[in-house]
Design an enzyme around this catalytic site. Structure first.
Site, mmCIF file in Angstrom:
data_model
loop_
_atom_site.group_PDB
_atom_site.id
_atom_site.type_symbol
_atom_site.label_atom_id
_atom_site.label_comp_id
_atom_site.label_asym_id
_atom_site.label_seq_id
_atom_site.Cartn_x
_atom_site.Cartn_y
_atom_site.Cartn_z
ATOM 1 N N SER A 15 0.853 -1.197 0.000
ATOM 2 C CA SER A 15 0.000 0.000 0.000
ATOM 3 C C SER A 15 0.889 1.248 0.000
ATOM 4 O O SER A 15 2.096 1.158 0.234
ATOM 5 C CB SER A 15 -0.872 0.011 1.261
ATOM 6 O OG SER A 15 -0.041 0.213 2.402
ATOM 7 N N ASP A 18 -1.516 -1.886 -3.752
ATOM 8 C CA ASP A 18 -2.828 -1.913 -3.107
ATOM 9 C C ASP A 18 -3.358 -0.474 -2.988
ATOM 10 O O ASP A 18 -2.657 0.414 -2.483
ATOM 11 C CB ASP A 18 -2.651 -2.536 -1.705
ATOM 12 C CG ASP A 18 -3.980 -2.863 -1.042
ATOM 13 O OD1 ASP A 18 -4.964 -3.104 -1.756
ATOM 14 O OD2 ASP A 18 -4.015 -2.890 0.212
ATOM 15 N N HIS A 77 -12.589 -2.396 5.743
ATOM 16 C CA HIS A 77 -11.194 -2.489 6.190
ATOM 17 C C HIS A 77 -11.095 -2.429 7.716
ATOM 18 O O HIS A 77 -11.926 -1.795 8.356
ATOM 19 C CB HIS A 77 -10.374 -1.343 5.587
ATOM 20 C CG HIS A 77 -10.204 -1.467 4.104
ATOM 21 N ND1 HIS A 77 -10.790 -0.608 3.209
ATOM 22 C CD2 HIS A 77 -9.522 -2.371 3.360
ATOM 23 C CE1 HIS A 77 -10.465 -0.970 1.978
ATOM 24 N NE2 HIS A 77 -9.702 -2.034 2.033
ATOM 25 N N GLY A 78 -10.059 -3.079 8.235
ATOM 26 C CA GLY A 78 -9.785 -2.980 9.666
ATOM 27 C C GLY A 78 -10.433 -4.087 10.484
ATOM 28 O O GLY A 78 -11.168 -4.924 9.947
ATOM 29 N N ARG A 130 14.814 -10.558 17.835
ATOM 30 C CA ARG A 130 14.762 -11.862 17.147
ATOM 31 C C ARG A 130 13.906 -12.846 17.927
ATOM 32 O O ARG A 130 13.300 -13.740 17.352
ATOM 33 C CB ARG A 130 16.178 -12.416 16.958
ATOM 34 C CG ARG A 130 16.978 -11.616 15.957
ATOM 35 C CD ARG A 130 18.406 -12.058 15.896
ATOM 36 N NE ARG A 130 19.101 -11.821 17.170
ATOM 37 C CZ ARG A 130 20.411 -11.984 17.341
ATOM 38 N NH1 ARG A 130 21.164 -12.402 16.347
ATOM 39 N NH2 ARG A 130 20.969 -11.733 18.516
HETATM 40 P P1 13P Z 1 -8.537 -6.193 6.008
HETATM 41 O O1 13P Z 1 -8.434 -4.949 6.816
HETATM 42 O O2 13P Z 1 -9.847 -6.892 6.229
HETATM 43 O O3 13P Z 1 -7.394 -7.135 6.231
HETATM 44 O O4 13P Z 1 -8.515 -5.783 4.456
HETATM 45 C C1 13P Z 1 -7.298 -5.525 3.814
HETATM 46 C C2 13P Z 1 -7.463 -4.964 2.451
HETATM 47 O O5 13P Z 1 -8.541 -4.909 1.891
HETATM 48 C C3 13P Z 1 -6.264 -4.457 1.789
HETATM 49 O O6 13P Z 1 -6.545 -3.847 0.575
HETATM 50 O O1 G3H Z 2 -6.728 -1.721 2.563
HETATM 51 C C1 G3H Z 2 -5.833 -1.212 3.204
HETATM 52 C C2 G3H Z 2 -4.708 -2.009 3.711
HETATM 53 O O2 G3H Z 2 -5.072 -2.634 4.914
HETATM 54 C C3 G3H Z 2 -3.475 -1.181 3.815
HETATM 55 O O3 G3H Z 2 -3.489 -0.384 4.932
HETATM 56 O O4 G3H Z 2 -2.768 1.869 4.148
HETATM 57 O O5 G3H Z 2 -2.551 1.163 6.556
HETATM 58 O O6 G3H Z 2 -1.061 0.178 4.812
HETATM 59 P P1 G3H Z 2 -2.403 0.800 5.116
HETATM 60 ZN ZN ZN Z 3 -8.429 -2.789 0.565
#
Ligand code: 13P
Ligand code: G3H
Ligand code: ZN
Length: 311
Positions: A50, A82, A180-181, A281
């Site tokens: 991302s 992403d 998400h989340g 580690r």
């Molecule tokens: P989650 O937050 O459900 O893991 O979704 C991740 C996602 O859609 C990343 O693009």
């Molecule tokens: O869909 C989003 C992903 O979980 C990426 O999240 O932008 O915090 O890396 P992030």
């Molecule tokens: Zn996503």
């Protein structure tokens, strides 16, 4: 095996009624944990980056980690952007050697989404890079994404044929109630399978993507809470719903939060049991092992893509 795009992966997944796991990577242990699981399960893999990951880790390091994953595993692996947020962002990824990009223009009007997505497809196609786009909006808060429930909207199936034919996109993320989340549902989890079914009917053979598809495993929530964390109301997509989706047109399942939960649970548990440890580690090692177990189970029993890397 060099990096691959997602074309053959999705074709095989569609025909075989399974899905490819797309896992978000941010550091070395996440990459190693996921790749070990895929190696053990002989599963094809999408490692996705991302803009938040890029900011955190620096793309130079992330690219080398993906290179290492390929060399170490010999698996078919796609490196995917992403939630690319603009043509320039996607162009940058294509130029960096990503083999797949998502253009997330779903917050624009339908016409503008088509226009931006088409431009990305035209550029990406020249380099044999796959393009995922999105119709509809998922609720959720992540580093670079913040969609409130009032702005979230389900995909309208009557738009999908026009969108796909006008853009030439390779796969489509749809909004059917995932988010998400780790806090996905207030009450009983529900997904609009009728929307997925209608998209599938209108786009036969076309790969659909599910974002926000972590299961937020109750045992990981319990471990985090038992070890001092706060995760009140955490709830994910039940695994049986994901299995149903993969047996339909869903070929790519996005998972980030489950990795975060596994890693956090591993570290918290490690410190609870070993309060005197201070060597990364040791605690990162425990977290990486737990993450591998969780991903292996997912690949085998939920996505059902074990053994598919050899096809
Ligand atoms: P989650 O937050 O459900 O893991 O979704 C991740 C996602 O859609 C990343 O693009
Ligand atoms: O869909 C989003 C992903 O979980 C990426 O999240 O932008 O915090 O890396 P992030
Ligand atoms: Zn996503």
């Amino acid at each position: 095996m060099p990096l691959v795009n997602t074309e053959k992966m999705f074709k095989d997944a569609y025909a075989g009624n399974y899905a490819i796991g797309a896992f978000n990577i941010n550091n070395m242990e996440l990459v190693q944990g996921v790749v070990q699981a895929a190696k053990d399960e002989k599963a094809p893999l999408i490692l996705q980056i991302s803009n938040g990951a890029k900011k955190y880790a620096n793309i130079i390091y992330l690219k080398k980690l993906v290179e290492a994953a390929i060399e170490d595993s010999g698996l078919p692996i796609a490196m995917h952007l992403d939630h690319g947020d603009s043509f320039d962002n996607c162009k940058w990824a294509v130029d960096q050697g990503f083999t797949s990009v998502m253009i997330d223009a779903s917050h624009h009007s339908f016409e503008e989404n088509i226009k931006i997505t088409k431009k990305v497809v035209e550029y990406a196609k020249q380099k044999n890079v796959s393009v995922e786009a999105e119709l509809g909006r998922l609720e959720g808060i992540e580093d670079d994404i913040n969609v409130s429930s009032k702005d979230a909207s389900f995909t309208q199936p009557e738009q999908v044929e026009e969108f796909v034919s006008k853009t030439g996109v390779n796969s489509l993320a749809i909004a059917i109630g995932t988010s998400h989340g780790p806090f996905k549902f207030k009450g009983t989890p529900q997904l609009r399978f009728d929307i997925l079914e209608e998209c599938e009917r209108r786009l036969p053979g076309f790969p659909i993507v599910l974002h926000g598809a972590s299961s937020i495993l109750p045992n990981l929530v319990d471990t985090i809470v038992d070890c001092g964390g706060v995760m009140m109301g955490a709830k994910g997509v039940p695994e049986d719903m994901l299995i149903k989706a993969t047996s339909m047109a869903v070929c790519k399942i996005n998972i980030d939060s489950d990795l975060r939960m596994a890693f956090t649970a591993g570290i918290r548990k490690h410190f609870k049991e070993n309060p005197s440890h201070y060597d990364p580690r040791q605690y990162c090692g425990t977290a990486r092992e737990l993450l591998t177990q969780i991903v292996k189970d997912k690949l085998k029993n939920v996505l059902r893509c074990s053994g598919k890397a050899s096809l």
